[in-house]
Motif scaffolding. Structure first.
Motif, PDB file in Angstrom:
ATOM      1  N   GLU A   6      52.494 -19.410   7.210  1.00 52.23           N
ATOM      2  CA  GLU A   6      53.358 -18.243   7.298  1.00 52.23           C
ATOM      3  C   GLU A   6      54.341 -18.218   6.138  1.00 52.23           C
ATOM      4  O   GLU A   6      54.769 -19.272   5.653  1.00 52.23           O
ATOM      5  CB  GLU A   6      54.147 -18.259   8.611  1.00 52.23           C
ATOM      6  N   CYS A  22      50.773 -14.166   6.984  1.00 56.15           N
ATOM      7  CA  CYS A  22      50.167 -15.392   7.504  1.00 56.15           C
ATOM      8  C   CYS A  22      48.735 -15.452   7.002  1.00 56.15           C
ATOM      9  O   CYS A  22      47.922 -14.568   7.313  1.00 56.15           O
ATOM     10  CB  CYS A  22      50.192 -15.406   9.022  1.00 56.15           C
ATOM     11  N   TRP A  36      51.485 -12.619  16.315  1.00 62.31           N
ATOM     12  CA  TRP A  36      52.732 -13.198  15.828  1.00 62.31           C
ATOM     13  C   TRP A  36      53.577 -13.608  17.046  1.00 62.31           C
ATOM     14  O   TRP A  36      53.644 -12.864  18.037  1.00 62.31           O
ATOM     15  CB  TRP A  36      53.510 -12.192  14.992  1.00 62.31           C
ATOM     16  N   TYR A  94      55.843 -17.410  13.891  1.00 62.07           N
ATOM     17  CA  TYR A  94      54.562 -18.090  13.732  1.00 62.07           C
ATOM     18  C   TYR A  94      53.420 -17.104  13.971  1.00 62.07           C
ATOM     19  O   TYR A  94      53.563 -16.151  14.722  1.00 62.07           O
ATOM     20  CB  TYR A  94      54.397 -19.206  14.755  1.00 62.07           C
ATOM     21  N   CYS A  95      52.267 -17.381  13.382  1.00 67.04           N
ATOM     22  CA  CYS A  95      51.070 -16.626  13.722  1.00 67.04           C
ATOM     23  C   CYS A  95      50.075 -17.591  14.370  1.00 67.04           C
ATOM     24  O   CYS A  95      50.171 -18.813  14.210  1.00 67.04           O
ATOM     25  CB  CYS A  95      50.438 -15.975  12.505  1.00 67.04           C
TER      26      CYS A  95
END
Length: 114
Positions: A6, A22, A36, A94-95
Motif C-alpha cells: 500500500e 495497493c 480496503w 490496508y488492502c
C-alpha cells in the motif's frame, strides 16, 4: 508468494483528499474481489470498501459519498480515492482479498488533522 503493498498515505487537512494505491502480487488479481480496510489507534480493523472483479463496489456507511474504490487489472492495482476527509478517517489503511484474506501488508498511514 503473496505481497500487498500500500502507498499514498500522508498528512492532510480536514476536507482534503488523498489517493491510496495497493499493488498485489502472487494472486490472480483479475478474478479477486479486493477491499480496503483501516485500523485506527485502539480500534479493530474495519472494512472500508470492496470491489468485485466486475467492478461492483460497496462502501461502509461512514465513507459513502466521499470515498471511491477502483481497480486496474492490467496493473494488479486497487485504488481508494478519498475526498472530504475527516479527522475520524485517521487510520492505517490496508488492502486485501475480501473473500480469502492474505497476509497483511504494512499499510499506509492517513492522518487528517489541522
Amino acid at each position: 508468494q503473496v505481497q500487498l503493498v500500500e502507498s499514498g498515505g500522508g498528512l492532510v487537512q480536514p476536507g482534503g483528499s488523498l489517493r491510496l494505491s495497493c499493488v498485489a502480487s502472487g494472486i490472480i488479481f483479475n478474478i479477486t474481489t479486493m477491499a480496503w480496510y483501516r485500523q485506527a489507534p485502539g480500534k479493530q480493523r474495519e472494512l472500508v470498501a470492496g470491489i468485485t472483479r466486475g467492478g461492483f463496489t460497496n462502501y461502509a456507511d461512514s465513507v459513502k459519498g466521499r470515498f471511491t474504490i477502483s481497480r486496474d487489472n492490467a496493473k494488479n492495482t486497487v485504488y481508494l480515492q478519498m475526498n472530504s476527509l475527516k479527522p475520524e478517517d485517521t487510520a492505517v489503511y490496508y488492502c486485501n482479498d475480501l473473500k480469502n484474506p492474505k497476509t497483511w501488508g504494512q499499510g499506509t498511514q492517513v492522518t487528517v488533522s489541522s
